[in-house]
Write a protein that holds these residues in place. Structure first.
Motif, PDB file in Angstrom:
ATOM      1  N   VAL A   9      58.762 -12.681  35.378  1.00 54.69           N
ATOM      2  CA  VAL A   9      58.898 -14.134  35.526  1.00 54.69           C
ATOM      3  C   VAL A   9      59.675 -14.361  36.824  1.00 54.69           C
ATOM      4  O   VAL A   9      60.828 -13.941  36.938  1.00 54.69           O
ATOM      5  CB  VAL A   9      59.646 -14.752  34.324  1.00 54.69           C
ATOM      6  N   PRO A  10      59.051 -14.973  37.805  1.00 53.32           N
ATOM      7  CA  PRO A  10      59.710 -15.037  39.114  1.00 53.32           C
ATOM      8  C   PRO A  10      60.848 -16.056  39.151  1.00 53.32           C
ATOM      9  O   PRO A  10      60.672 -17.195  38.735  1.00 53.32           O
ATOM     10  CB  PRO A  10      58.559 -15.474  40.046  1.00 53.32           C
ATOM     11  N   ASN A  11      62.009 -15.619  39.630  1.00 51.22           N
ATOM     12  CA  ASN A  11      63.088 -16.578  39.873  1.00 51.22           C
ATOM     13  C   ASN A  11      63.004 -17.008  41.352  1.00 51.22           C
ATOM     14  O   ASN A  11      62.135 -16.545  42.089  1.00 51.22           O
ATOM     15  CB  ASN A  11      64.449 -15.970  39.534  1.00 51.22           C
ATOM     16  N   GLU A  12      63.918 -17.873  41.765  1.00 52.15           N
ATOM     17  CA  GLU A  12      63.838 -18.427  43.123  1.00 52.15           C
ATOM     18  C   GLU A  12      63.870 -17.325  44.177  1.00 52.15           C
ATOM     19  O   GLU A  12      63.183 -17.394  45.202  1.00 52.15           O
ATOM     20  CB  GLU A  12      64.979 -19.428  43.368  1.00 52.15           C
ATOM     21  N   ASP A  13      64.670 -16.285  43.904  1.00 52.42           N
ATOM     22  CA  ASP A  13      64.814 -15.202  44.870  1.00 52.42           C
ATOM     23  C   ASP A  13      63.478 -14.446  45.043  1.00 52.42           C
ATOM     24  O   ASP A  13      63.028 -14.196  46.167  1.00 52.42           O
ATOM     25  CB  ASP A  13      65.925 -14.263  44.374  1.00 52.42           C
ATOM     26  N   ILE A  14      62.856 -14.142  43.905  1.00 55.15           N
ATOM     27  CA  ILE A  14      61.554 -13.433  43.970  1.00 55.15           C
ATOM     28  C   ILE A  14      60.528 -14.306  44.693  1.00 55.15           C
ATOM     29  O   ILE A  14      59.791 -13.838  45.552  1.00 55.15           O
ATOM     30  CB  ILE A  14      61.052 -13.080  42.548  1.00 55.15           C
ATOM     31  N   LYS A  15      60.544 -15.593  44.344  1.00 54.45           N
ATOM     32  CA  LYS A  15      59.569 -16.499  44.974  1.00 54.45           C
ATOM     33  C   LYS A  15      59.724 -16.495  46.488  1.00 54.45           C
ATOM     34  O   LYS A  15      58.754 -16.485  47.239  1.00 54.45           O
ATOM     35  CB  LYS A  15      59.761 -17.928  44.449  1.00 54.45           C
ATOM     36  N   ARG A  16      60.985 -16.515  46.932  1.00 51.39           N
ATOM     37  CA  ARG A  16      61.246 -16.520  48.378  1.00 51.39           C
ATOM     38  C   ARG A  16      60.724 -15.234  49.010  1.00 51.39           C
ATOM     39  O   ARG A  16      60.093 -15.250  50.071  1.00 51.39           O
ATOM     40  CB  ARG A  16      62.750 -16.653  48.650  1.00 51.39           C
TER      41      ARG A  16
ATOM     42  N   LYS B 148      52.862 -17.492  35.430  1.00 54.07           N
ATOM     43  CA  LYS B 148      54.071 -17.916  36.170  1.00 54.07           C
ATOM     44  C   LYS B 148      53.932 -17.533  37.646  1.00 54.07           C
ATOM     45  O   LYS B 148      54.199 -18.327  38.539  1.00 54.07           O
ATOM     46  CB  LYS B 148      55.315 -17.247  35.566  1.00 54.07           C
TER      47      LYS B 148
ATOM     48  N   SER C  98      53.310 -20.008  40.922  1.00 58.00           N
ATOM     49  CA  SER C  98      54.131 -20.110  42.139  1.00 58.00           C
ATOM     50  C   SER C  98      53.266 -19.826  43.372  1.00 58.00           C
ATOM     51  O   SER C  98      53.478 -20.409  44.431  1.00 58.00           O
ATOM     52  CB  SER C  98      55.373 -19.215  42.068  1.00 58.00           C
TER      53      SER C  98
END
Ligand SMILES: Nc1ncnc2c1ncn2[C@@H]1O[C@H](COP(=O)(O)OP(=O)(O)OP(=O)(O)O)[C@@H](O)[C@H]1O
Length: 534
Positions: free
Chosen positions: A311-318, A267, A271
């Motif tokens: 598991v990265p959510n949008e916040d982590i991805k940012r 995951k 990303s």
């Protein structure tokens, strides 16, 4: 090797390479075991490898693996000479060697990269065939001194006969068949394209392509590996047709699959690839270059993560993106510098060779041109060509605000006499050869033609800018300037001394019209419409 890197299958250390390194040799005991027939198979053949292992080690290469297996045929079947070709790092060598490891068939392997002259190549082949090791005791000497193709033929025939006899004996002893399969012997010559550099008259290439006929030994299979297509050798036939096996360049999707394979946290890696894949693969599609760039970037990308397997959510991805963002620009520049240099030099060499050998086919450059020169570098090359060939006075009419090339209509508006004067001046200029131009003119043409281009250059710039940190025009310009400097280094554009009147540096395009048209065609850019012709 980090998990995120391209899986590396260890290359077979050939006798020629292992025995020609005095530093390694000096650390070995003085009395080395004599080489035996077993040394003619892949060193690790004892550890069997299945076809499925090869498929999974090399994603996206199933067709090529099966094709090679099919051509090699069942045990002891003769082989028509093969030319395995495709761009650099497309897996040709690794896959072929792994297939030999799987089949446990005896072969010798010489690369024209390490064997850099006919003599070194011939001697490397003979050393391996005659199970001769170069080391300190024999003063690192080869088994035979051999410089001329004729001598080589005599020696190599004799050597093949000797080895084939031993293989026959061996295949009759059932016990030893565990390690060596069959009575065929294969000769693999890698990096054939490099022969052109040390064989200007193509004599050795002719000779190598004719070797199959010259040897006339059905138990000897010949395989050439080349990073350019067989067409680029353009030797007048007269030898047995070689069977081509193509290893196409990886597409972006295929690169994704290769990088994605065997990741611990797919995951996060997915990303990460979402961020880097597109901009980087625009610059190069070479697996090794991408892998070298991605490896430290991925480590950086993961730095802010505290938990493993998150598991990265949008916040982590940012968060991860903003952590890695400052490193993307320098890394992109670095990969551009590394990948563009040999590529442009390759084109330049091909171009030089073309001028020398007018008989070479046009397709000779096809592979080189289609190499991973970025789209904007190609546009820059075309812009420089236009700036050098067209009189500056026509720029305004050739490139209007819409980048239009509707010059004929405009020309008719001029008075006949002024047109005549202009034409005489322009003809004089054409006679003088490609003209020089200042940087501003180059950039203006570049901007005009890219503004009407069919391709998504804008998208490329947007991507790059966003990655380089919203540098806007500055980012784009620095990219173009970087590419200009690479084109200058590769001599596609020459940089003159600064003009005494203007005080600025002037440039000149050095590419032929043929090459410029080829590059333009690859961009689907109608160069001839913009080219001033009398
Ligand atoms: N499909 C693939 N999956 C995994 N790794 C690959 C794949 N294709 C190539 N590689 C890796 O890329 C590297 C270069 O491969 P290799 O040397 O076989 O390429 P090549 O086509 O022979 O290159 P060159 O023309 O430069 O000699 C190797 O480490 C190889 O394992």
């Amino acid at each position: 090797m980090g998990k995120e890197e391209t899986p590396q299958i260890p290359r077979r250390t050939t006798r020629s390479s292992s025995s020609s390194n005095p530093i390694l040799e000096s650390t070995k005991p003085k009395t080395l075991k004599p080489l035996t027939l077993k040394d003619l198979v892949f060193e690790e053949s004892q550890n069997s490898i299945t076809l499925d292992n090869i498929f999974s080690a090399f994603p996206c290469r199933k067709n090529q693996i099966l094709e090679l297996i099919r051509f090699l045929g069942p045990l002891n079947s003769p082989l028509l000479p093969l030319v395995v070709y495709g761009g650099p790092c497309t897996g040709k060598t690794s896959i072929l060697l792994q297939i030999f490891r799987h089949l446990k068939r005896p072969f010798i392997y010489s690369s024209c990269r390490t064997c850099y002259s006919p003599r070194v190549l011939f001697e490397s082949i003979l050393n391996q065939l005659l199970l001769h090791r170069r080391f300190s005791v024999n003063g690192y000497s080869s088994v035979k001194r051999c410089e001329k193709p004729l001598d080589f033929v005599n020696f190599v025939k004799e050597a093949f006969v000797g080895v084939l006899d031993k293989l026959k004996e061996n295949s009759e002893k059932l016990m030893s068949n565990e390690v060596i399969n069959g009575r065929m012997m294969y000769l693999i010559i890698d990096n054939l394209e490099l022969v052109r550099e040390w064989d200007k008259s193509s004599q050795i290439l002719h000779f190598l392509f004719k070797l199959y006929d010259i040897l006339n030994m059905p138990e000897v299979g010949l395989i050439f590996i080349s990073s350019t297509s067989p067409d680029t050798y353009c030797l007048n036939a007269g030898y047995f047709e070689h069977v081509p096996v193509v290893f196409p360049d990886y597409t972006e999707d295929e690169l994704l699959q290769i990088f994605f394979k065997s990741q611990e946290n797919s995951k996060i890696y997915s990303s990460f690839l979402g961020v880097v894949q597109r901009p980087f693969s625009r610059i190069t599609k070479r697996l090794n270059e991408l892998s070298t760039a991605f490896s430290p970037l991925y480590k950086k990308y993961c730095e802010p993560l505290t938990e493993v397997g998150v598991v990265p959510n949008e916040d982590i991805k940012r968060r991860l993106f903003s952590h890695i963002q400052p490193h993307l620009g320098p890394s992109l520049n670095e990969i551009f510098r590394v990948s563009c240099q040999p590529c442009l030099e390759g084109e330049m060499n091909a171009e030089k060779t073309r001028l020398k050998k007018s008989t070479w086919k046009l397709e000779a450059h096809q592979n080189d041109i289609d190499c991973h020169m970025s789209i904007s570098a190609k546009y820059l090359l075309v812009s420089a060509f236009l700036a050098s060939r067209n009189p500056a006075t026509l720029d305004a009419s050739l490139f209007d605000s819409t980048g239009g090339s509707d010059n004929r209509k405009r020309k008719r508006k001029n008075s006949v006499t002024s047109m005549e004067k202009k034409e005489t001046a322009e003809q004089e200029q054409l006679m003088k050869g490609p003209g020089t131009f200042p940087l501003e003119r180059l950039l203006a043409i570049f901007q005009c033609i890219t503004s009407v281009a069919e391709i998504d250059l804008d998208e490329e710039q947007v991507d790059n800018n966003s990655l380089i940190g919203q540098t806007g025009d500055g980012g784009l310009m620095s990219d173009v300037l970087l590419q200009l400097s690479s084109l200058c280094n590769a001599n596609f554009i020459s940089k003159g001394p600064s003009c005494p009147l203007e005080g600025s540096i002037r440039y000149r395009s050095t590419v032929s019209e043929e090459l410029a048209l080829k590059v333009a065609r690859s961009l689907k850019f109608p160069l001839s419409k913009y080219l001033y012709r009398r």
